[in-house]
Design a protein around this motif. Sequence first.
Motif, PDB file in Angstrom:
ATOM      1  N   GLY A  71     -13.621  -0.631  24.657  1.00  0.00           N
ATOM      2  CA  GLY A  71     -12.891  -1.812  25.093  1.00  0.00           C
ATOM      3  C   GLY A  71     -12.447  -2.740  23.969  1.00  0.00           C
ATOM      4  O   GLY A  71     -11.757  -3.717  24.215  1.00  0.00           O
ATOM      5  N   PHE A  72     -12.838  -2.466  22.738  1.00  0.00           N
ATOM      6  CA  PHE A  72     -12.423  -3.306  21.610  1.00  0.00           C
ATOM      7  C   PHE A  72     -10.991  -2.960  21.221  1.00  0.00           C
ATOM      8  O   PHE A  72     -10.611  -1.800  21.192  1.00  0.00           O
ATOM      9  CB  PHE A  72     -13.360  -3.097  20.418  1.00  0.00           C
ATOM     10  N   HIS A  73     -10.206  -3.947  20.946  1.00  0.00           N
ATOM     11  CA  HIS A  73      -8.809  -3.759  20.563  1.00  0.00           C
ATOM     12  C   HIS A  73      -8.666  -3.906  19.049  1.00  0.00           C
ATOM     13  O   HIS A  73      -9.228  -4.828  18.461  1.00  0.00           O
ATOM     14  CB  HIS A  73      -7.916  -4.795  21.248  1.00  0.00           C
ATOM     15  N   LEU A  74      -7.908  -3.034  18.435  1.00  0.00           N
ATOM     16  CA  LEU A  74      -7.632  -3.126  16.997  1.00  0.00           C
ATOM     17  C   LEU A  74      -6.382  -3.969  16.752  1.00  0.00           C
ATOM     18  O   LEU A  74      -5.441  -3.547  16.098  1.00  0.00           O
ATOM     19  CB  LEU A  74      -7.452  -1.733  16.398  1.00  0.00           C
ATOM     20  N   VAL A  75      -6.384  -5.144  17.302  1.00  0.00           N
ATOM     21  CA  VAL A  75      -5.217  -6.011  17.173  1.00  0.00           C
ATOM     22  C   VAL A  75      -5.104  -6.537  15.754  1.00  0.00           C
ATOM     23  O   VAL A  75      -6.083  -6.612  15.028  1.00  0.00           O
ATOM     24  CB  VAL A  75      -5.269  -7.193  18.164  1.00  0.00           C
ATOM     25  N   GLY A  76      -3.901  -6.884  15.384  1.00  0.00           N
ATOM     26  CA  GLY A  76      -3.657  -7.467  14.076  1.00  0.00           C
ATOM     27  C   GLY A  76      -3.189  -6.477  13.036  1.00  0.00           C
ATOM     28  O   GLY A  76      -2.814  -6.873  11.941  1.00  0.00           O
ATOM     29  N   LEU A  77      -3.185  -5.187  13.378  1.00  0.00           N
ATOM     30  CA  LEU A  77      -2.723  -4.197  12.402  1.00  0.00           C
ATOM     31  C   LEU A  77      -1.269  -4.442  12.009  1.00  0.00           C
ATOM     32  O   LEU A  77      -0.902  -4.281  10.852  1.00  0.00           O
ATOM     33  CB  LEU A  77      -2.871  -2.789  12.972  1.00  0.00           C
ATOM     34  N   HIS A  78      -0.457  -4.837  12.976  1.00  0.00           N
ATOM     35  CA  HIS A  78       0.958  -5.091  12.687  1.00  0.00           C
ATOM     36  C   HIS A  78       1.121  -6.288  11.759  1.00  0.00           C
ATOM     37  O   HIS A  78       1.979  -6.301  10.892  1.00  0.00           O
ATOM     38  CB  HIS A  78       1.747  -5.272  13.985  1.00  0.00           C
ATOM     39  N   LYS A  79       0.268  -7.286  11.913  1.00  0.00           N
ATOM     40  CA  LYS A  79       0.339  -8.453  11.034  1.00  0.00           C
ATOM     41  C   LYS A  79      -0.091  -8.086   9.613  1.00  0.00           C
ATOM     42  O   LYS A  79       0.485  -8.558   8.643  1.00  0.00           O
ATOM     43  CB  LYS A  79      -0.533  -9.587  11.578  1.00  0.00           C
ATOM     44  N   LEU A  80      -1.100  -7.238   9.507  1.00  0.00           N
ATOM     45  CA  LEU A  80      -1.533  -6.765   8.204  1.00  0.00           C
ATOM     46  C   LEU A  80      -0.420  -5.961   7.540  1.00  0.00           C
ATOM     47  O   LEU A  80      -0.146  -6.121   6.348  1.00  0.00           O
ATOM     48  CB  LEU A  80      -2.801  -5.921   8.354  1.00  0.00           C
ATOM     49  N   TYR A  81       0.245  -5.100   8.299  1.00  0.00           N
ATOM     50  CA  TYR A  81       1.368  -4.301   7.795  1.00  0.00           C
ATOM     51  C   TYR A  81       2.491  -5.196   7.276  1.00  0.00           C
ATOM     52  O   TYR A  81       3.117  -4.903   6.254  1.00  0.00           O
ATOM     53  CB  TYR A  81       1.875  -3.387   8.911  1.00  0.00           C
ATOM     54  N   LEU A  82       2.747  -6.300   7.977  1.00  0.00           N
ATOM     55  CA  LEU A  82       3.831  -7.203   7.595  1.00  0.00           C
ATOM     56  C   LEU A  82       3.420  -8.200   6.513  1.00  0.00           C
ATOM     57  O   LEU A  82       4.223  -9.027   6.094  1.00  0.00           O
ATOM     58  CB  LEU A  82       4.349  -7.948   8.824  1.00  0.00           C
ATOM     59  N   GLY A  83       2.177  -8.105   6.054  1.00  0.00           N
ATOM     60  CA  GLY A  83       1.726  -8.973   4.976  1.00  0.00           C
ATOM     61  C   GLY A  83       1.235 -10.328   5.421  1.00  0.00           C
ATOM     62  O   GLY A  83       1.081 -11.240   4.610  1.00  0.00           O
ATOM     63  N   GLN A  84       0.956 -10.490   6.706  1.00  0.00           N
ATOM     64  CA  GLN A  84       0.469 -11.759   7.234  1.00  0.00           C
ATOM     65  C   GLN A  84      -1.036 -11.649   7.480  1.00  0.00           C
ATOM     66  O   GLN A  84      -1.502 -11.533   8.611  1.00  0.00           O
ATOM     67  CB  GLN A  84       1.219 -12.114   8.513  1.00  0.00           C
ATOM     68  N   ARG A  85      -1.788 -11.716   6.404  1.00  0.00           N
ATOM     69  CA  ARG A  85      -3.229 -11.475   6.486  1.00  0.00           C
ATOM     70  C   ARG A  85      -3.969 -12.497   7.333  1.00  0.00           C
ATOM     71  O   ARG A  85      -4.896 -12.153   8.054  1.00  0.00           O
ATOM     72  CB  ARG A  85      -3.820 -11.436   5.086  1.00  0.00           C
ATOM     73  N   TRP A  86      -3.562 -13.755   7.252  1.00  0.00           N
ATOM     74  CA  TRP A  86      -4.245 -14.785   8.045  1.00  0.00           C
ATOM     75  C   TRP A  86      -4.045 -14.547   9.531  1.00  0.00           C
ATOM     76  O   TRP A  86      -4.968 -14.741  10.324  1.00  0.00           O
ATOM     77  CB  TRP A  86      -3.768 -16.181   7.637  1.00  0.00           C
ATOM     78  N   TRP A  87      -2.846 -14.166   9.921  1.00  0.00           N
ATOM     79  CA  TRP A  87      -2.608 -13.875  11.336  1.00  0.00           C
ATOM     80  C   TRP A  87      -3.427 -12.676  11.785  1.00  0.00           C
ATOM     81  O   TRP A  87      -3.931 -12.632  12.901  1.00  0.00           O
ATOM     82  CB  TRP A  87      -1.124 -13.646  11.607  1.00  0.00           C
ATOM     83  N   CYS A  88      -3.594 -11.703  10.901  1.00  0.00           N
ATOM     84  CA  CYS A  88      -4.429 -10.545  11.223  1.00  0.00           C
ATOM     85  C   CYS A  88      -5.857 -10.990  11.513  1.00  0.00           C
ATOM     86  O   CYS A  88      -6.470 -10.549  12.493  1.00  0.00           O
ATOM     87  CB  CYS A  88      -4.391  -9.541  10.073  1.00  0.00           C
ATOM     88  N   LEU A  89      -6.388 -11.864  10.689  1.00  0.00           N
ATOM     89  CA  LEU A  89      -7.747 -12.361  10.891  1.00  0.00           C
ATOM     90  C   LEU A  89      -7.872 -13.163  12.187  1.00  0.00           C
ATOM     91  O   LEU A  89      -8.882 -13.071  12.890  1.00  0.00           O
ATOM     92  CB  LEU A  89      -8.183 -13.213   9.700  1.00  0.00           C
ATOM     93  N   ILE A  90      -6.848 -13.927  12.504  1.00  0.00           N
ATOM     94  CA  ILE A  90      -6.865 -14.702  13.752  1.00  0.00           C
ATOM     95  C   ILE A  90      -6.873 -13.764  14.954  1.00  0.00           C
ATOM     96  O   ILE A  90      -7.635 -13.958  15.908  1.00  0.00           O
ATOM     97  CB  ILE A  90      -5.673 -15.677  13.799  1.00  0.00           C
ATOM     98  N   TYR A  91      -6.040 -12.729  14.904  1.00  0.00           N
ATOM     99  CA  TYR A  91      -6.007 -11.758  16.002  1.00  0.00           C
ATOM    100  C   TYR A  91      -7.364 -11.074  16.157  1.00  0.00           C
ATOM    101  O   TYR A  91      -7.866 -10.902  17.267  1.00  0.00           O
ATOM    102  CB  TYR A  91      -4.925 -10.713  15.759  1.00  0.00           C
ATOM    103  N   LEU A  92      -7.965 -10.682  15.041  1.00  0.00           N
ATOM    104  CA  LEU A  92      -9.277 -10.025  15.096  1.00  0.00           C
ATOM    105  C   LEU A  92     -10.351 -10.967  15.621  1.00  0.00           C
ATOM    106  O   LEU A  92     -11.217 -10.556  16.401  1.00  0.00           O
ATOM    107  CB  LEU A  92      -9.659  -9.488  13.724  1.00  0.00           C
ATOM    108  N   ALA A  93     -10.317 -12.221  15.212  1.00  0.00           N
ATOM    109  CA  ALA A  93     -11.295 -13.192  15.692  1.00  0.00           C
ATOM    110  C   ALA A  93     -11.167 -13.377  17.204  1.00  0.00           C
ATOM    111  O   ALA A  93     -12.180 -13.443  17.918  1.00  0.00           O
ATOM    112  CB  ALA A  93     -11.111 -14.526  14.971  1.00  0.00           C
ATOM    113  N   LEU A  94      -9.929 -13.441  17.690  1.00  0.00           N
ATOM    114  CA  LEU A  94      -9.729 -13.567  19.131  1.00  0.00           C
ATOM    115  C   LEU A  94     -10.216 -12.323  19.865  1.00  0.00           C
ATOM    116  O   LEU A  94     -10.793 -12.411  20.948  1.00  0.00           O
ATOM    117  CB  LEU A  94      -8.252 -13.826  19.444  1.00  0.00           C
ATOM    118  N   ALA A  95      -9.995 -11.166  19.274  1.00  0.00           N
ATOM    119  CA  ALA A  95     -10.446  -9.920  19.900  1.00  0.00           C
ATOM    120  C   ALA A  95     -11.966  -9.861  19.958  1.00  0.00           C
ATOM    121  O   ALA A  95     -12.536  -9.369  20.937  1.00  0.00           O
ATOM    122  CB  ALA A  95      -9.885  -8.716  19.153  1.00  0.00           C
TER     123      ALA A  95
END
Length: 129
Positions: free
Chosen positions: A25-49
């Motif tokens: 049930g865990f989502h690997l969200v934020g991969l797209h943000k990491l790909y686009l170079g938005q590391r902080w958004w990736c961390l926010i997505y992971l924290a929410l997940a």
Amino acid sequence: MLGNAKSRRVAALLAIVGAVPVFGGFHLVGLHKLYLGQRWWCLIYLALALTGSKIAWIAALFDAVFYLIQNPDEFDVNFNDEAIALDVSANPVVSVSESLRELDQLREDGLISEYEFEQKRRKLLDRIK
């Protein structure tokens, strides 16, 4: 950055993959943000997940749709910096000054926001240091 051009389709695919639950049930969200170079958004997505919230994967699906319907030129401006292609081999100061004038014109025409203008202006000025 120009050599590593990001693809809208890859970003959308990573956003969709991130919205699909894996590992119990865990989502690997934020991969797209990491790909686009938005590391902080990736961390926010992971924290929410990690909190178990559905907001992160819903946002990832919205991002996927946004990337797919976005104009390719607009995507390039936002994530590939291809709107400002400089020929720094001739004279970097002249190239930067011309690019700054073009960038200012885009801002005056309302095609880019003040925030986008300031980010790109700083990148241009960093090239002549």
